[in-house]
Design a protein around this motif. Structure first.
Motif, PDB file in Angstrom:
ATOM      1  N   LEU A 294      14.732   5.784   0.545  1.00 28.98           N
ATOM      2  CA  LEU A 294      14.459   7.038   1.247  1.00 28.98           C
ATOM      3  C   LEU A 294      14.604   6.939   2.757  1.00 28.98           C
ATOM      4  N   PHE A 295      14.272   5.757   3.344  1.00 30.43           N
ATOM      5  CA  PHE A 295      14.213   5.709   4.802  1.00 30.43           C
ATOM      6  C   PHE A 295      14.050   4.266   5.254  1.00 30.43           C
ATOM      7  N   SER A 296      14.543   3.978   6.469  1.00 32.38           N
ATOM      8  CA  SER A 296      14.307   2.695   7.116  1.00 32.38           C
ATOM      9  C   SER A 296      13.834   2.955   8.534  1.00 32.38           C
ATOM     10  N   GLY A 297      12.879   2.157   9.006  1.00 35.73           N
ATOM     11  CA  GLY A 297      12.406   2.381  10.359  1.00 35.73           C
ATOM     12  C   GLY A 297      11.352   1.395  10.788  1.00 35.73           C
ATOM     13  N   LYS A 298      10.733   1.700  11.937  1.00 30.84           N
ATOM     14  CA  LYS A 298       9.718   0.845  12.543  1.00 30.84           C
ATOM     15  C   LYS A 298       8.377   1.571  12.533  1.00 30.84           C
ATOM     16  N   ILE A 299       7.339   0.860  12.110  1.00 29.03           N
ATOM     17  CA  ILE A 299       6.000   1.441  12.119  1.00 29.03           C
ATOM     18  C   ILE A 299       5.542   1.633  13.565  1.00 29.03           C
ATOM     19  N   VAL A 300       5.172   2.872  13.885  1.00 25.25           N
ATOM     20  CA  VAL A 300       4.739   3.171  15.251  1.00 25.25           C
ATOM     21  C   VAL A 300       3.275   3.575  15.325  1.00 25.25           C
ATOM     22  N   ASP A 301       2.652   3.811  14.171  1.00 24.77           N
ATOM     23  CA  ASP A 301       1.231   4.181  14.191  1.00 24.77           C
ATOM     24  C   ASP A 301       0.639   3.937  12.808  1.00 24.77           C
ATOM     25  N   VAL A 302      -0.588   3.426  12.788  1.00 20.38           N
ATOM     26  CA  VAL A 302      -1.321   3.233  11.530  1.00 20.38           C
ATOM     27  C   VAL A 302      -2.737   3.768  11.715  1.00 20.38           C
ATOM     28  N   GLU A 303      -3.102   4.742  10.901  1.00 19.26           N
ATOM     29  CA  GLU A 303      -4.478   5.228  10.839  1.00 19.26           C
ATOM     30  C   GLU A 303      -5.059   4.728   9.525  1.00 19.26           C
ATOM     31  N   ARG A 304      -6.153   3.962   9.606  1.00 23.62           N
ATOM     32  CA  ARG A 304      -6.676   3.343   8.388  1.00 23.62           C
ATOM     33  C   ARG A 304      -8.174   3.144   8.531  1.00 23.62           C
ATOM     34  N   GLY A 305      -8.912   3.475   7.473  1.00 20.13           N
ATOM     35  CA  GLY A 305     -10.349   3.243   7.457  1.00 20.13           C
ATOM     36  C   GLY A 305     -10.815   3.027   6.029  1.00 20.13           C
ATOM     37  N   THR A 306     -11.995   2.433   5.888  1.00 20.88           N
ATOM     38  CA  THR A 306     -12.587   2.216   4.572  1.00 20.88           C
ATOM     39  C   THR A 306     -13.772   3.152   4.426  1.00 20.88           C
ATOM     40  N   THR A 307     -13.638   4.123   3.531  1.00 22.76           N
ATOM     41  CA  THR A 307     -14.694   5.105   3.296  1.00 22.76           C
ATOM     42  C   THR A 307     -14.841   5.342   1.802  1.00 22.76           C
ATOM     43  N   GLY A 308     -16.102   5.377   1.346  1.00 15.61           N
ATOM     44  CA  GLY A 308     -16.375   5.661  -0.053  1.00 15.61           C
ATOM     45  C   GLY A 308     -15.777   4.654  -1.017  1.00 15.61           C
ATOM     46  N   GLY A 309     -15.556   3.429  -0.556  1.00 12.66           N
ATOM     47  CA  GLY A 309     -14.985   2.410  -1.428  1.00 12.66           C
ATOM     48  C   GLY A 309     -13.476   2.443  -1.529  1.00 12.66           C
ATOM     49  N   PHE A 310     -12.806   3.187  -0.631  1.00 11.06           N
ATOM     50  CA  PHE A 310     -11.345   3.275  -0.625  1.00 11.06           C
ATOM     51  C   PHE A 310     -10.802   2.924   0.755  1.00 11.06           C
ATOM     52  N   ASN A 311      -9.578   2.402   0.791  1.00 15.49           N
ATOM     53  CA  ASN A 311      -8.797   2.366   2.024  1.00 15.49           C
ATOM     54  C   ASN A 311      -8.060   3.698   2.130  1.00 15.49           C
ATOM     55  N   ARG A 312      -8.274   4.425   3.192  1.00 11.92           N
ATOM     56  CA  ARG A 312      -7.606   5.719   3.379  1.00 11.92           C
ATOM     57  C   ARG A 312      -6.884   5.726   4.720  1.00 11.92           C
ATOM     58  N   GLY A 313      -5.740   6.417   4.768  1.00 13.98           N
ATOM     59  CA  GLY A 313      -5.067   6.518   6.040  1.00 13.98           C
ATOM     60  C   GLY A 313      -3.651   7.026   5.946  1.00 13.98           C
ATOM     61  N   CYS A 314      -2.911   6.798   7.027  1.00  6.85           N
ATOM     62  CA  CYS A 314      -1.530   7.280   7.138  1.00  6.85           C
ATOM     63  C   CYS A 314      -0.759   6.314   8.027  1.00  6.85           C
ATOM     64  N   VAL A 315       0.477   6.016   7.646  1.00  5.65           N
ATOM     65  CA  VAL A 315       1.353   5.193   8.466  1.00  5.65           C
ATOM     66  C   VAL A 315       2.537   6.056   8.903  1.00  5.65           C
ATOM     67  N   THR A 316       2.889   5.950  10.186  1.00  8.43           N
ATOM     68  CA  THR A 316       4.000   6.713  10.740  1.00  8.43           C
ATOM     69  C   THR A 316       5.146   5.759  11.065  1.00  8.43           C
ATOM     70  N   ILE A 317       6.352   6.123  10.612  1.00  8.66           N
ATOM     71  CA  ILE A 317       7.525   5.263  10.738  1.00  8.66           C
ATOM     72  C   ILE A 317       8.632   6.045  11.449  1.00  8.66           C
ATOM     73  N   ASP A 318       9.098   5.510  12.570  1.00  7.16           N
ATOM     74  CA  ASP A 318      10.218   6.116  13.284  1.00  7.16           C
ATOM     75  C   ASP A 318      11.523   5.499  12.814  1.00  7.16           C
ATOM     76  N   GLY A 319      12.567   6.328  12.723  1.00  3.46           N
ATOM     77  CA  GLY A 319      13.859   5.854  12.272  1.00  3.46           C
ATOM     78  C   GLY A 319      14.521   4.919  13.276  1.00  3.46           C
ATOM     79  N   LEU A 320      15.520   4.200  12.799  1.00  2.63           N
ATOM     80  CA  LEU A 320      16.286   3.278  13.627  1.00  2.63           C
ATOM     81  C   LEU A 320      17.743   3.724  13.683  1.00  2.63           C
ATOM     82  N   GLY A 321      18.421   3.401  14.779  1.00  4.38           N
ATOM     83  CA  GLY A 321      19.846   3.689  14.889  1.00  4.38           C
ATOM     84  C   GLY A 321      20.146   5.169  14.756  1.00  4.38           C
TER      85      GLY A 321
END
Length: 366
Positions: free
Chosen positions: A242-269
Motif C-alpha cells: 500500500l505505501f512506503s515511507g518514513k515514520i514522522v510521528d507516533v502517538e502511543r499510550g497504555t490504557t485499559g490494558g491495551f496499547n492504543r495510538g496512531c503512527v504517521t508515515i510520510d512518503g518518500l521520493g
C-alpha cells in the motif's frame, strides 16, 4: 505430522509477528522462550487438524494485555504451564494437545513452550488467522463456542478460574483482572474438542507463519533480490503493497490494558507529498492515505522494515524508521455479518463501513 526444531521456531516467530499486525508481543521474547523449551525438552510435534481425534480435548495458553509491558515485565517462565494445567484439572479431562489462540510474536510461541514442557503435540490452527485485542474476537466465538471455563494467572502466582454468561463478559472481567495484574496476564481459554477445532478454527496458521518467516529471513544482497522477496511475500499471503515511507510521528499510550495510538508515515521520493496514518489498539486496525481509508479491520495491516521486511510491532514504532505498509485479506469467517459485528470498524469506534482491501486497492489504482 512433523516436528518443529530450532530453525522452524525462528521462522514461525517472524511469520507470526507479521500476521500479528503489530500486536501479539515482541517476537524476540517469545522466540527465546520457545527455543529454550525445545532445547531442554526436545522438538515439538505439529499435527494438522485432520490428524486429531474429534473426541479428544485441546486447550490453548496465551498472554492477555498490553504487549509493550513485556519490555519491563518479563515472564517468569512457569506461568504458561501453570495456567494450562489449572484449567485441565478444573475440567477433569485429559488434554491431548494445545494450539495458539492467535498469530503474534509471543502468543504463537507460548503454546510451543507448553507443548515442549508437557510433551504434548501442537495443533496447526488458531482462532484468528492474525491477532486481535479482545477475548471474544476469535472464530470460536463466531461458531458459538464458549470462552469459559477459563483460567487466568500472573507471574506472581495469583491464579483463578472464571465462568461467565457470555464471551463479552469474559473479556470485560478478565480485562479488569489483567490490569490489576500489571497490564498483562496468562490465560487458558476456549477449551475445544477436536471436532470444534476442525470446524471453527483457522487452519494451517503455524505452517503459514513458518513459510512467511522463511521468506522474510532469506538473505538478500541487492535491490532486485529484495524486490523479488517482497513479491514472494505478497504472493504467499495474497497481500498488497500500500505505501512506503518514513515514520514522522507516533502517538502511543497504555490504557485499559491495551496499547492504543496512531503512527504517521510520510512518503518518500515520488510520494513525498503523501501521508499514511495507521491507527491501532494493540493491533493495526485502520490505515488512511491522505485521509481516505486504504485498509480496514478485519483485514490485516502489517508494517515491515522497508528493506528487510522484518515485522514492526506497535511497541517497536519509532521516529525516523522507514517502513512499508502491507495489507492482506482476512479469513473469510471475519467477513460474515457476525464477524464484522465482532471486529469491524464500527466495533472499535470508527465511523467507517468495511470494504475488502482488494476493492480498496482497485479503487486506489483507478
Amino acid at each position: 505430522m512433523r516436528y518443529l526444531d530450532e530453525q522452524a521456531i525462528e521462522n514461525i516467530a517472524v511469520g507470526a509477528a507479521f500476521l500479528g499486525t503489530g500486536g501479539g508481543g515482541d517476537p524476540y521474547i517469545g522466540k527465546m522462550m520457545a527455543l529454550s523449551a525445545i532445547k531442554e525438552h526436545g522438538p515439538v510435534q505439529l499435527l494438522s487438524t485432520d490428524e486429531i481425534d474429534e473426541d479428544d480435548f485441546f486447550i490453548p495458553a496465551a498472554m492477555m494485555g498490553a504487549p509493550s509491558v513485556l519490555v519491563e515485565k518479563f515472564p517468569k517462565g512457569d506461568e504458561f504451564v501453570r495456567v494450562f494445567q489449572k484449567l485441565g484439572r478444573y475440567l477433569g479431562k485429559e488434554v491431548k494437545g494445545t494450539f495458539p489462540m492467535e498469530a503474534g510474536g509471543v502468543n504463537s510461541m507460548i503454546p510451543i513452550v507448553v507443548a515442549a514442557q508437557l510433551g504434548l503435540p501442537l495443533i496447526d490452527c488458531d482462532g484468528m488467522g492474525r491477532a486481535f485485542p479482545e477475548l471474544q474476537m476469535v472464530t470460536f466465538h463466531l461458531n458459538g463456542i464458549s470462552s469459559t471455563p477459563m483460567a487466568i494467572t500472573d507471574e506472581k502466582g495469583n491464579i483463578g478460574i472464571m465462568e461467565t454468561i457470555d464471551n463479552r463478559w469474559t473479556e470485560r472481567l478478565a480485562r479488569v483482572a489483567t490490569v490489576e495484574m500489571g497490564a498483562s496476564s496468562l490465560v487458558s481459554i476456549y477449551p475445544c474438542t477436536g471436532k470444534e477445532l476442525q470446524t471453527a478454527s483457522v487452519r494451517n496458521i503455524v505452517t503459514l507463519s513458518e513459510k512467511i518467516g522463511q521468506i522474510i529471513r532469506s538473505n538478500e544482497q541487492d535491490d532486485a533480490a529484495n524486490a523479488a522477496k517482497l513479491g514472494d511475500l505478497l504472493a504467499a499471503t495474497n497481500g498488497h503493497h500500500l505505501f512506503s515511507g518514513k515514520i514522522v510521528d507516533v502517538e502511543r499510550g497504555t490504557t485499559g490494558g491495551f496499547n492504543r495510538g496512531c503512527v504517521t508515515i510520510d512518503g518518500l521520493g515520488e510520494t513525498a507529498d503523501e501521508q499514511v496514518q495507521v491507527f491501532f489498539q494493540n493491533e493495526n486496525l485502520i490505515a488512511k492515505k491522505n485521509g481516505q481509508p486504504i485498509a480496514l479491520t478485519p483485514d490485516l495491516i502489517c508494517l515491515v522494515d522497508l528493506e528487510t521486511l522484518t515485522p514492526v510491532t506497535t511497541e517497536g514504532l519509532k521516529y525516523g524508521k522507514r517502513v512499508r505498509v502491507l495489507a492482506l485479506p482476512c479469513d473469510p469467517q471475519w467477513r460474515t455479518a457476525k464477524g464484522l459485528e465482532t471486529v469491524g470498524p464500527h466495533y472499535f469506534g470508527y465511523d467507517l463501513e468495511y470494504v475488502p482491501v482488494e476493492e480498496l486497492v482497485q479503487k486506489e489504482a483507478r
